[in-house]
Design a protein around this motif. Sequence first.
Motif, PDB file in Angstrom:
ATOM      1  N   CYS A 122       0.836  -1.207   0.000  1.00 28.05           N
ATOM      2  CA  CYS A 122       0.000   0.000   0.000  1.00 28.05           C
ATOM      3  C   CYS A 122       0.874   1.262   0.000  1.00 28.05           C
ATOM      4  O   CYS A 122       2.081   1.209   0.210  1.00 28.05           O
ATOM      5  N   CYS A 125       2.788   2.134   3.341  1.00 30.35           N
ATOM      6  CA  CYS A 125       3.976   1.307   3.563  1.00 30.35           C
ATOM      7  C   CYS A 125       5.109   1.723   2.624  1.00 30.35           C
ATOM      8  O   CYS A 125       6.274   1.760   3.020  1.00 30.35           O
ATOM      9  N   ASN A 143       4.797  -4.402   5.789  1.00 30.85           N
ATOM     10  CA  ASN A 143       3.390  -4.680   5.454  1.00 30.85           C
ATOM     11  C   ASN A 143       2.510  -4.075   6.545  1.00 30.85           C
ATOM     12  O   ASN A 143       3.003  -3.552   7.546  1.00 30.85           O
ATOM     13  N   CYS A 144       1.209  -4.122   6.347  1.00 31.56           N
ATOM     14  CA  CYS A 144       0.273  -3.607   7.345  1.00 31.56           C
ATOM     15  C   CYS A 144      -1.065  -4.332   7.186  1.00 31.56           C
ATOM     16  O   CYS A 144      -1.147  -5.306   6.441  1.00 31.56           O
ATOM     17  N   CYS A 147      -2.057  -4.415   3.444  1.00 30.65           N
ATOM     18  CA  CYS A 147      -1.223  -4.980   2.375  1.00 30.65           C
ATOM     19  C   CYS A 147      -0.314  -6.082   2.917  1.00 30.65           C
ATOM     20  O   CYS A 147      -0.183  -6.249   4.119  1.00 30.65           O
ATOM     21  N   ARG A 185      -1.867   1.463  12.640  1.00 31.52           N
ATOM     22  CA  ARG A 185      -2.317   0.813  11.401  1.00 31.52           C
ATOM     23  C   ARG A 185      -1.740  -0.599  11.240  1.00 31.52           C
ATOM     24  O   ARG A 185      -2.039  -1.302  10.276  1.00 31.52           O
TER      25      ARG A 185
HETATM   26 ZN   LIG Z   1       0.629  -1.408   3.929  1.00 27.86          ZN
END
Ligand SMILES: [Zn+2]
Length: 773
Positions: A122, A125, A143-144, A147, A185
Amino acid sequence: MSVSEPQIYDPRLRLCIHLSGVVQGVGFRPFVWRLAQELKVCGWVANTGAGLNAEIEGSSSRLECFLSRMRDEKPACAHVASESIERALPVGYSEFTIRDFGRETEERGKKTAWVSPDLATCKSCLEEMRDPNNRRYRYPFINCTQCGPRFTIIESLPYARERTTMKSFLQCKLCSSEFGDPTNRRFHAEPNACPTCGPTLSWWSAKGNLLSHGEDAFQAAVRALESGQIVAIKGIGGFHLMVDARNEAAVMELRRRKCREEKPFAVLFPNINFAKAACKVSDLEQETLQSQEGPIVILKALEQSVEIARAVAPGLPWVGAMLPSNPLHHLLMDALGFPLVATSGNLTEDPLCIDERDAILRLGDIADGFLVHNRPIARRADDSVVRIVCDRPLLYRMARGYAPMSRECRDTWGDRLAVGGHLKNTVALAAGKRIFLSSHIGDLHHVRATNAFEASVSDLTTLYGHELSQIACDAHPEYFSTGFAARQAKKSGTQVVYLQHHAAHIAACLVDNNIRPPVLGVAWDGSGDGGDGSVWGGEFVKFDGEGIHRVAHLRQFPMPGGEKAVREPRRLALSLLFSIGESSKGSRLGFTEAELSVLLRMIQQRINSPLTSSVGRLFDGVASLLGICQVARYEGQGAILLEAAAEPDMGANSYNFSLLNQDGICLIDWEPLVRDILADQERGEHISVISARFHSTLADMIVAVVKRIDEARVALSGGCFQNKLLTELTILRLRIAGFEPYWHRNLPPNDGNLAIGQLALAAFKDTGEFPCV
Ligand SMILES: [Zn+2]
Ligand SMILES: [Zn+2]
């Protein structure tokens, strides 16, 4: 008299919510948690084997507000298939928590939660990854909740870190606090990691010796790629082989080592502007390239472009383009600033390599170095392939980003497994009203592919822990998948049902468009077992209240040498010439005198020369007659080169053909067509014109048969409808003639759709009702 404030009756209530669909791994629990905090309601939320459960307690007006905001503001990647809400008496929750039910509870219920496909990196990121002050600066595994890897790291359901391949990485203090902080997040971002606690890169020699780690490893790979070396890179769902896409010699060397003579390679471009410098990119193509799914998109190459070596896609005017969709690809592209060939890390049609030690064994002779990492890949995911046909994306290969696919249906589909075909295999499972389709597995020729196939079957059945009542397979006795179905059925005492290949294609197209019979199906492909000793592939199959019937097909012709003729289109050209009494023209096909006489005898006496009605084989024969492709270097090359040769002309004059009647079945005779082509050739007509007229004739054949059968709705399926020119011409002309064409939307037209078609066909045969989505 005192006046008191009017009391609004707003009792305390409890909502019991159950959601199914893609609701795990997309940030749904943190979203519910934050919403609950904001609205000051109590209770809990949890992932379960079947989806997401929550209990929310508060005043009735707040609960209504909660529900409407949950529906409106849900995470972007979530797909809620069904929602069940019950209102109950409050139990007195005093806070809101995220619960983890753990193994014991989840195993009681049916496991029908949907696994989210992997999600492209995303924007947030990417910004962090490029920010020198961020603790994840240049970290290739950032990542998060929005994503990162999902499907490729999940070992079992429900989705939680301890059931993924991230379980062996203990989160550091900072990562743990992000993971546990509902305002962050990365709250419950299961693959959360950082340079301190997460996976790292290593650079290995071709023999598998460790040379360096981390940033040094990355830089070593960059230097190797800059100097024209071939590097095997472990990505999200498996290995890619990469090399400088501008470097003719390096790309040729990759072809030589990979034993891949001419099949086109995909190209990873640094960004959309690079892609536009090399290819023609429409708005829809750009949108598809940049989508969350991040597939390879087949684009028209610009003629003057110097960005791409000719060896990338020999003889083709197209380029399979993709953009970076994971952090490592972004870092590589940022560092290199030029396009790379990015082809699957495998040998010929083997499944993708996913394990670094296995990769050394299998790719050690191809790659000059290996850029690997220590996050295990639980299941492979190839790159998906898409082409824009008739103004919408058509899938050629359904894999990363699109698969696994799951749908909640209106109808019941039974409890059955479908094992697909032999080429481009996929497998599918029906569990009552839910259906699941695996990712692309590949061609089941070799033991590695059949192992991957068996793993996918066990994946589907164990991931969703399901009892089967039936196994559906193709009727072809020599398909590996068919043999597997029979053995499996015997072992488990399950029933097995054998289904005709082309009927399954049409069933898949009905499912894909969510329509029921009556419909006339046009199933055109390379080959499928007809059950009558001949090879089908130019079929018109009618689905109606009386069942399924083959109502028309292409006039048959012999395939000298059977499968050998598939690899050698000129054998089919000879067969076409013989069939119209022009075998003397066979001398131009490049056979020796001796070969020619043996082949003619085989055709004449029908020795090892099964008859075929396949349009794919007609394409091969015509490609050979035109001198475009005598021996195919990859599957379908004749047809692909023939399409590439055509000057796309929607108004091209068609050749002649005739419709005959053979015992009530309509027969399309291609003899006039072949004679016209020969005459055009003698007149010195250009190949681009002949090919355009050939495509136009095929579209006319479909319209002529459809008019004769006179069924309003027409479903187009089978590998031939990957051909953009043929598909667009056919759709246009069917519409002009007043018919309603349907073609594929979310499934590929090729054998990748057979598993879903088999599920539907088996249910149709079982109940007499065609199941809808
Ligand atoms: Zn992300
Ligand atoms: Zn950490």
